[in-house]
Design a protein around this motif. Structure first.
Motif, mmCIF file in Angstrom:
data_model
loop_
_atom_site.group_PDB
_atom_site.id
_atom_site.type_symbol
_atom_site.label_atom_id
_atom_site.label_comp_id
_atom_site.label_asym_id
_atom_site.label_seq_id
_atom_site.Cartn_x
_atom_site.Cartn_y
_atom_site.Cartn_z
ATOM 1 N N GLY A 45 0.817 -1.209 0.000
ATOM 2 C CA GLY A 45 0.000 0.000 0.000
ATOM 3 C C GLY A 45 0.852 1.260 0.000
ATOM 4 N N THR A 46 0.197 2.385 -0.271
ATOM 5 C CA THR A 46 0.939 3.661 -0.339
ATOM 6 C C THR A 46 1.179 4.273 1.027
ATOM 7 N N SER A 47 0.437 3.822 2.033
ATOM 8 C CA SER A 47 0.687 4.341 3.383
ATOM 9 C C SER A 47 1.425 3.269 4.181
ATOM 10 N N TYR A 48 2.594 3.630 4.639
ATOM 11 C CA TYR A 48 3.418 2.691 5.391
ATOM 12 C C TYR A 48 3.126 2.853 6.879
ATOM 13 N N ASN A 49 2.414 1.868 7.443
ATOM 14 C CA ASN A 49 2.041 1.929 8.853
ATOM 15 C C ASN A 49 2.990 1.135 9.739
ATOM 16 N N ALA A 50 3.779 0.268 9.156
ATOM 17 C CA ALA A 50 4.684 -0.572 9.939
ATOM 18 C C ALA A 50 6.019 -0.681 9.211
ATOM 19 N N SER A 51 7.044 -1.020 9.962
ATOM 20 C CA SER A 51 8.369 -1.124 9.353
ATOM 21 C C SER A 51 8.548 -2.435 8.588
ATOM 22 N N ASP A 52 7.755 -3.440 8.900
ATOM 23 C CA ASP A 52 7.834 -4.735 8.231
ATOM 24 C C ASP A 52 6.561 -4.977 7.419
ATOM 25 N N LEU A 53 6.672 -5.919 6.483
ATOM 26 C CA LEU A 53 5.489 -6.315 5.726
ATOM 27 C C LEU A 53 4.528 -7.061 6.636
ATOM 28 N N ASP A 54 3.227 -6.834 6.426
ATOM 29 C CA ASP A 54 2.270 -7.644 7.179
ATOM 30 C C ASP A 54 2.097 -8.980 6.453
ATOM 31 N N LYS A 55 1.315 -9.873 7.037
ATOM 32 C CA LYS A 55 1.161 -11.221 6.490
ATOM 33 C C LYS A 55 0.608 -11.198 5.067
ATOM 34 N N ASN A 56 -0.406 -10.384 4.820
ATOM 35 C CA ASN A 56 -1.006 -10.322 3.482
ATOM 36 C C ASN A 56 -0.029 -9.770 2.450
ATOM 37 N N GLU A 57 0.704 -8.726 2.810
ATOM 38 C CA GLU A 57 1.699 -8.163 1.898
ATOM 39 C C GLU A 57 2.792 -9.184 1.592
ATOM 40 N N SER A 58 3.235 -9.874 2.617
ATOM 41 C CA SER A 58 4.281 -10.878 2.441
ATOM 42 C C SER A 58 3.833 -12.009 1.522
ATOM 43 N N LEU A 59 2.623 -12.500 1.725
ATOM 44 C CA LEU A 59 2.081 -13.554 0.855
ATOM 45 C C LEU A 59 1.935 -13.061 -0.579
ATOM 46 N N CYS A 60 1.448 -11.837 -0.728
ATOM 47 C CA CYS A 60 1.272 -11.262 -2.061
ATOM 48 C C CYS A 60 2.610 -11.148 -2.793
ATOM 49 N N VAL A 61 3.628 -10.646 -2.102
ATOM 50 C CA VAL A 61 4.949 -10.498 -2.715
ATOM 51 C C VAL A 61 5.505 -11.868 -3.095
ATOM 52 N N ASP A 62 5.356 -12.841 -2.203
ATOM 53 C CA ASP A 62 5.845 -14.194 -2.479
ATOM 54 C C ASP A 62 5.189 -14.762 -3.734
ATOM 55 N N ARG A 63 3.876 -14.633 -3.822
ATOM 56 C CA ARG A 63 3.153 -15.145 -5.004
ATOM 57 C C ARG A 63 3.498 -14.360 -6.260
ATOM 58 N N CYS A 64 3.638 -13.060 -6.118
ATOM 59 C CA CYS A 64 3.967 -12.207 -7.264
ATOM 60 C C CYS A 64 5.325 -12.596 -7.853
ATOM 61 N N VAL A 65 6.304 -12.786 -6.988
ATOM 62 C CA VAL A 65 7.647 -13.165 -7.444
ATOM 63 C C VAL A 65 7.614 -14.538 -8.106
ATOM 64 N N ALA A 66 6.906 -15.488 -7.495
ATOM 65 C CA ALA A 66 6.811 -16.829 -8.071
ATOM 66 C C ALA A 66 6.154 -16.795 -9.450
ATOM 67 N N LYS A 67 5.072 -16.024 -9.586
ATOM 68 C CA LYS A 67 4.391 -15.913 -10.881
ATOM 69 C C LYS A 67 5.277 -15.233 -11.915
ATOM 70 N N TYR A 68 6.013 -14.209 -11.490
ATOM 71 C CA TYR A 68 6.896 -13.489 -12.415
ATOM 72 C C TYR A 68 7.942 -14.444 -12.995
ATOM 73 N N PHE A 69 8.596 -15.219 -12.120
ATOM 74 C CA PHE A 69 9.628 -16.133 -12.605
ATOM 75 C C PHE A 69 9.045 -17.270 -13.425
#
Length: 92
Positions: A45-69
């Protein structure tokens, strides 16, 4: 394709090896930057509320990277088959 293009024939000059390594590094860097861009826009998201990724962001990034490759491999395989079949003929 060898990493940094250095596994080629021994007749290739060192200047050509350096140019091949630079070209491959440029390609890998471009792919990495594109991957970061795409997955960041999609998952973070565009508003950073925490210094780390939350669970949903982390899962999304993991899936996004896997799909990209996965997509990149499939496109590469498809392009290689097309090239082997001579479909990339030169227009005269």
């Amino acid at each position: 394709m060898s990493f940094l293009g250095l596994g080629g024939s021994p007749n290739v000059s060192s200047q050509a090896k350096i140019q091949a390594a630079e070209a491959e590094l440029d390609m890998v860097t471009g792919m990495f930057n594109q991957l970061v861009d795409i997955c960041h826009k999609k998952c973070i998201g565009t508003s950073y509320n925490a210094s780390d990724l939350d669970k949903n962001e982390s899962l999304c990034v993991d899936r996004c990277v896997a799909k990209y490759f996965d997509t990149n491999l499939k496109v590469g395989d498809s392009m290689q088959k097309v090239g082997q079949n001579g479909a990339f003929g030169v227009n005269r």
